[in-house]
Design an enzyme around this catalytic site. Structure first.
Site: not given
Lengths: 430, 430
Positions: A10, A17, A107, A207
């Site tokens: 998704a 890609t 994240k 993060k």
């Protein structure tokens, strides 16, 4: 070999890609390491007609990502849509509810909703993997949760945002100011049109929240992360840093103290002798400190189609092999409830740079304020003399409490002879 | 939580006692990450009476490690005896035959007999784990086999021996010669009484053979590794390296070429701009280059009780969680049969340092030999003049075949005006 692992992706931007490309180009290597083929069979994205430079023929298409999660022929859902809410969150929740393993690079989603998602994953007994969410291609999630699993970690430090590290590197190398370098980075595609997510430290804080949860075995706590970005860093401070033997880096630091877990993102002065001081340009790095292993540093590309795809595919290989690790490294019953420590309780050394009018008595006024606040000075730096004009003065303190430093700073900024907002940068010795 | 994982440790030297200590001191963290307790229940060592500074009470004792493998109450065997043959090998074979998972820190055993042991492990379906065999506490085995699993790797480079890196670092910092620094390192416990395993490059070659097998998905091939140690590196070459913008490091390099896999351990000139050039002292580092991830570097302590125990315990946590990876990253049917490329086929740039009599015509003779061998020069360096006396002359070549370089070198060494054995150090640009 057993039957192929059927993957639904998704999001078909750069990362999506990239994952498709990697699974195709390296299909042989991946099948060997996974013990079975890994094949994308379904995709979801907003615009079906856009040319992505990659063939989508033969793949089932879903306009709505939540429908992709419901596809009975999809074994694993890869979420690379992005964003802490909206379709990404809906998709991950739908997939976990449908007992489908999820691999995500998101994240923001994990930092903001990770605690609930981890609970959901544990309830349904389904893997939720996210190597790509932190530091791109560097296998840092795996290192913290598995590779260093026997250690009590005391600290995790990281250069977690490539855009900021690139900007700070170019500012230093060319002696230029933030705004100019940001514009250039935007032209080169190293910074977004709206750069605030990166340069204000939010992305690094997402993060860091994830790393802190893994390092200390507790649910993610993004709201407890102190965040300061790099907009206020100026070329003059970078030059002074060099003179004092430091580099300025935007670091994310999570530390275990007696009072609990400290987590903060802000510009730091790092001694040139620290390996992380030399990590330049778009590279990311994470340093973990464990009681048995000592200091371990991992360095590599933290963003981009290739590195992010590398991390997503590593998670898919783990799933294909049946290798499972709980989201925060331990089941919910074994997680720590260590409290978060507020920034006001931080203790450290500080770099303070003032622009003052060069006239007798100014330094005496400034140092009197510091003395009254109980802040002790390690050194002071002033170059040349320009009577009556503005000159930069640099003060470096010994270990000081953040609260004391902040209140002294407010009083110093209010002095007549202090011409601009003072610059305050924390010094990290480790 | 399920019942504890019962561990038998064979070998109670520094590493064995380190593992025992870590499993005890960090029992809570380890149980949380492993999903169950991990407890040592049996040990084997030669001398039962020696004081190891750690309690062994309550543990079953075996004089013969092979008997430890036969103990029905031992779930997993930890082999930290060391040595490529003898009791270590007998134990690992016995454990695998008894279908008991093995965790080993033994690089020599894996490098020399790893192909057969991996075949045995695959036949019996039993894990053979060895994170501690390469680069101590740095989770590099996990990174290569799992973290970067989606990549086609082109190259793995490592500083794999802390003793050599320490010696080279001190030689550079203090401008001293190999023999002196070695003696000092022996006194400090950084080098063994018989240092040949380390300084002749054998230990690094064992580790490189393992990394090459993982990186390129093929059985280990230690005999195909070209090995040269650091005994010939002299202070004058280290100084010249600095002047030319290089550091001298003992590197292990495995590279995929069109002809097959090149694997070699030898002193290298590495540009100061390469991150690995800055890894000093006893630290190890491994750089992996993948087609999607780009360059990833891992750095940390490569030896010692703590770091090695950290790696052994990480393997035990994987076993406790049921996480399994085939020895070379893929099952035997999916391994590559890429051939090994001999050193004579290597192509690269070379640093050549001669001690010559400073008189007219000498350089002409030397360069004539190089020209006749088809070796082209990039630069030449000679400081000052001392007519009639010995002076060092440095020549740096363009890319040259190893075979051509070797034959030119033999002819140069035979020239009258060349006084000592010439020093030849390969230059690595990556």
């Amino acid at each position: 070999m057993t039957r192929p692992l059927s993957v639904g992706i998704a999001g078909l931007g750069t990362v999506g890609t990239g994952v498709l490309t990697m699974l195709r180009e390296n299909a042989d290597v991946i099948a060997a390491r996974a013990g079975r083929s890994i094949a994308v069979t379904a995709v979801s994205a907003r615009d079906r007609t856009r040319d992505r430079g990659i063939s989508l023929s033969g793949l089932r298409w879903y306009d709505d990502p939540v429908e992709l999660a419901a596809d009975p022929a999809v074994d694993v859902v890869v979420e690379v849509i992005g964003g802490s809410d909206g379709p990404a969150r809906a998709l991950v929740e739908a997939a976990l509810a449908a007992k489908k393993p999820v691999v995500t690079a998101n994240k923001a989603l994990l930092a903001v909703h990770g605690a609930e998602l981890a609970a959901m994953a544990e309830q349904t007994g389904v893997p939720l993997a996210f190597e790509a969410a932190v530091a791109g291609g560097i296998p840092v999630i795996k290192a913290l949760r598995e590779g260093l699993a026997g250690n009590r970690l005391s600290r995790v430090t990281g250069i977690l945002n490539g855009t900021c590290n690139y900007i700070l590197t170019v500012m230093r190398e060319r002696g230029r100011e933030f705004t100019e370098v940001l514009h250039e980075a935007q032209k080169l595609g190293y910074a977004e049109a709206d750069p605030s997510f990166d340069v204000d430290g939010i992305d690094a804080a997402h993060k860091l929240a994830i790393l802190a949860a893994l390092a200390f075995g507790r649910p993610v706590a993004f709201d407890a992360v102190y965040v300061e970005g790099i907009r206020q860093v100026s070329a003059v401070d970078i030059a002074f840093a060099g003179e004092l033997g430091y580099r300025i880096k935007l670091l994310g630091i999570a530390r275990r103290t007696d009072a609990g877990i400290e987590a903060r993102v802000h510009p730091c002065m790092v001694p040139l002798s620290a390996p992380i001081a030399r990590v330049d340009g778009v590279f990311n790095a994470v340093v973990a400190e464990g009681d048995f292993v000592g200091r371990v540093m991992l360095e590599g590309r933290g963003a981009g189609a290739g590195p992010t795809a590398s991390a997503v595919v590593a998670d898919l290989v783990d799933l294909a092999r049946g290798r499972f690790t709980p989201v925060w490294g331990a089941g919910s019953g074994a997680l720590s409830d260590a409290p978060s420590v507020p920034m006001a309780a931080h203790v450290g050394a500080y770099y303070l740079r003032l622009m003052v009018v060069d006239r007798p008595g100014v330094i005496a006024d400034v140092t009197a304020v510091l003395r009254d606040a109980g802040v002790s000075l390690e050194s002071m730096l002033q170059h040349g003399r320009s009577p009556g004009e503005a000159v930069p003065v640099v003060l470096v303190t010994h270990e000081t409490g953040e609260a004391a430093m902040r209140s002294a700073l407010a009083r110093i900024a209010a002095l007549d002879a202090v011409l601009e907002e003072p610059a305050l940068i924390r010094i990290e010795t480790a």
